[in-house]
Design an enzyme around this catalytic site. Structure first.
Site, short mmCIF file in Angstrom:
data_model
loop_
_atom_site.label_atom_id
_atom_site.label_comp_id
_atom_site.label_asym_id
_atom_site.label_seq_id
_atom_site.Cartn_x
_atom_site.Cartn_y
_atom_site.Cartn_z
N ASP A 9 -5.59 10.65 2.20
CA ASP A 9 -4.84 9.49 1.71
C ASP A 9 -3.46 10.00 1.26
O ASP A 9 -3.38 10.84 0.37
CB ASP A 9 -5.59 8.84 0.54
CG ASP A 9 -4.95 7.53 0.09
OD1 ASP A 9 -5.67 6.69 -0.46
OD2 ASP A 9 -3.73 7.35 0.25
N ASP A 103 -2.22 4.66 5.85
CA ASP A 103 -2.07 6.02 5.29
C ASP A 103 -3.40 6.69 4.97
O ASP A 103 -3.45 7.61 4.17
CB ASP A 103 -1.14 5.99 4.07
CG ASP A 103 -1.85 5.59 2.79
OD1 ASP A 103 -2.79 4.77 2.85
OD2 ASP A 103 -1.46 6.10 1.72
N GLU A 104 -4.48 6.24 5.59
CA GLU A 104 -5.81 6.72 5.22
C GLU A 104 -6.69 6.95 6.43
O GLU A 104 -6.72 6.12 7.33
CB GLU A 104 -6.51 5.60 4.45
CG GLU A 104 -6.76 5.81 3.02
CD GLU A 104 -7.46 4.56 2.51
OE1 GLU A 104 -8.66 4.64 2.27
OE2 GLU A 104 -6.81 3.51 2.41
P1 TTP Z 1 -2.21 3.25 -1.09
O1 TTP Z 1 -2.76 4.49 -0.43
O2 TTP Z 1 -3.14 2.35 -1.83
O3 TTP Z 1 -1.07 3.66 -2.15
P2 TTP Z 1 -0.01 4.80 -2.08
O4 TTP Z 1 -0.17 5.65 -0.87
O5 TTP Z 1 1.34 4.19 -2.26
O6 TTP Z 1 -0.29 5.62 -3.39
P3 TTP Z 1 -1.50 6.63 -3.67
O7 TTP Z 1 -0.84 7.95 -3.91
O8 TTP Z 1 -2.17 6.09 -4.88
O9 TTP Z 1 -2.38 6.65 -2.45
O10 TTP Z 1 -1.45 2.37 -0.02
C1 TTP Z 1 -0.72 2.95 1.04
C2 TTP Z 1 0.52 2.14 1.30
O11 TTP Z 1 0.19 0.80 1.59
C3 TTP Z 1 1.47 2.09 0.12
O12 TTP Z 1 2.42 3.15 0.09
C4 TTP Z 1 2.13 0.76 0.25
C5 TTP Z 1 1.13 -0.08 1.01
N1 TTP Z 1 0.51 -1.06 0.11
C6 TTP Z 1 0.82 -2.42 0.25
O13 TTP Z 1 1.59 -2.80 1.13
N2 TTP Z 1 0.24 -3.31 -0.61
C7 TTP Z 1 -0.62 -2.92 -1.60
O14 TTP Z 1 -1.12 -3.76 -2.36
C8 TTP Z 1 -0.93 -1.52 -1.73
C9 TTP Z 1 -1.88 -1.06 -2.79
C10 TTP Z 1 -0.35 -0.65 -0.86
MG MG Z 2 -2.01 6.45 -0.31
#
Ligand code: TTP
Ligand code: MG
Length: 348
Positions: A9, A103-104
């Protein structure tokens, strides 16, 4: 054989991409927001998180927490391109990779010869050298625990959850860490005096079935660290979509429609970025009582148009005749046609 599953992630993904060419902002609080998701934080870097800023928070509120906050507009096409490149490379190296969001991904490395920690370190190094991005990696023997592990040492983390650590790791966790439990159920359980996994563990399977219907068994097993879901490799993402659990249950169809309009806009941008159009539009609705329904429509001509996606989703919603409060709503696109295929079908 005991499985070995990695969960990757990316850290603050959209924000980290934005900061690639703005290194001077690296160490100050930065949020990505605005555009299709007007007025709300889409994501933020870890500097901003120190001030309690988080995804889905209204921008004005985030600015109250840190008045000099830097707000960057999103570039969805760039995020998809980078995501496609990274996961494409990983797919070349690992047979069994399942991408679950932009991103996962999960990778089943049971049959890969090397030790898990070495594989994870190598992946992290490749991504840092190739793209300048940090990813957090969790490893365990099922998907649920691998995902939990990847969150454990964010950002730039690596963490393994072993079978012998399981009750100790899970017991103190707040309910929101249990995938599948939304805000409404958590509030209800809190009302019964249940706040942690340990509290919930006292209850028999029948309690879970009464609370969560056919998901009862899954949640009962989840909190005990059991998860049989397989990693299913995907060449490309077979579908993508946008859904969210609403802050409070909603009954008014107009409000649900406004969510659909926003999602359609976002999905149209993702289609554009990926150079695809979709033949199938699926509406997903989960009611407050946890019953989940999907309705889909297949179009003869593939679309990536926001209005059209919205109209189809709204049509499906109206046909559903919502009769109960809704806790989650979303749209999924699938049966993609690429620009090349579109040209081919035009030629033939
Ligand atoms: P996430 O992996 O949930 O968040 P992140 O990568 O920004 O942070 P973390 O380090 O906690 O993993 O989500 C991935 C991307 O998806 C994030 O950068 C932006 C997008 N996103 C949205 O568009 N809407 C949302 O509600 C969330 C949570 C994320
Ligand atoms: Mg993330």
């Amino acid at each position: 054989m005991k499985r070995r599953i990695l969960h990757l992630d990316f850290d603050a993904f959209f924000a980290s991409v934005e900061l690639l060419d703005k290194p001077h902002l690296q160490s100050v609080p930065v949020v990505v927001g605005g555009k299709s998701n007007r007025g709300v934080v889409t994501t933020c870097n870890y500097e901003a998180r120190k001030y309690g800023i988080h995804s889905a928070m209204p921008l004005f509120q985030a600015k109250k927490r840190y008045p000099d906050l830097v707000v960057l507009t999103p570039h969805f096409d760039r995020y998809s391109e980078i995501s496609r490149r990274i996961f494409g490379r990983l797919r070349d190296q690992f047979e069994n990779l399942e991408q679950v969001s932009i991103d996962e991904a999960y990778i089943d490395i049971t049959r890969v010869y090397h030790p898990s920690a070495l594989i994870a370190r190598t992946i992290k190094r490749q991504i840092m050298e190739g793209e300048g991005l940090t990813v957090s990696i969790g490893i365990s023997y099922n998907k649920f625990l691998a995902k939990l592990a990847s969150e454990w040492q964010k950002p730039d983390g690596y963490f393994e959850i072993r079978e012998e650590d399981v009750p100790e790791i899970l017991r103190p966790l707040p309910l929101k860490k249990i995938h599948g439990l939304g805000k409404v159920s958590i509030d209800r359980l809190n009302g019964l005096g249940i706040f942690t996994v340990a509290d919930l563990m006292h209850y028999p399977l029948s309690f879970f079935e009464a609370q969560f219907g056919r998901f009862g068994r899954e949640i009962y097993e989840r909190i005990r660290g059991i998860d049989h879901r397989e990693v299913t490799p995907s060449r490309e993402m077979k579908s993508f979509g946008k859904e969210s659990t609403l802050d409070a249950d909603v009954r008014e169809v107009e409000r649900l429609e406004s969510y659909l309009a926003a999602y359609a806009e976002e999905l149209a941008q993702l289609c554009e970025a990926r150079g695809v159009k979709a033949h199938t539009i699926t509406l997903k609705v989960k009611y407050a009582d946890f019953e989940s329904v999907t309705r889909q429509r297949r179009t003869t001509i593939a679309t990536a148009h926001p209005e059209e996606i919205r109209n189809i989703a709204v049509g499906l919603l109206r046909d559903l005749a919502i009769d109960r409060p809704v806790r989650l709503i979303g749209i999924y696109l699938s049966s993609f046609e690429t620009k090349e295929e579109e040209q081919l079908s035009f030629l033939s």
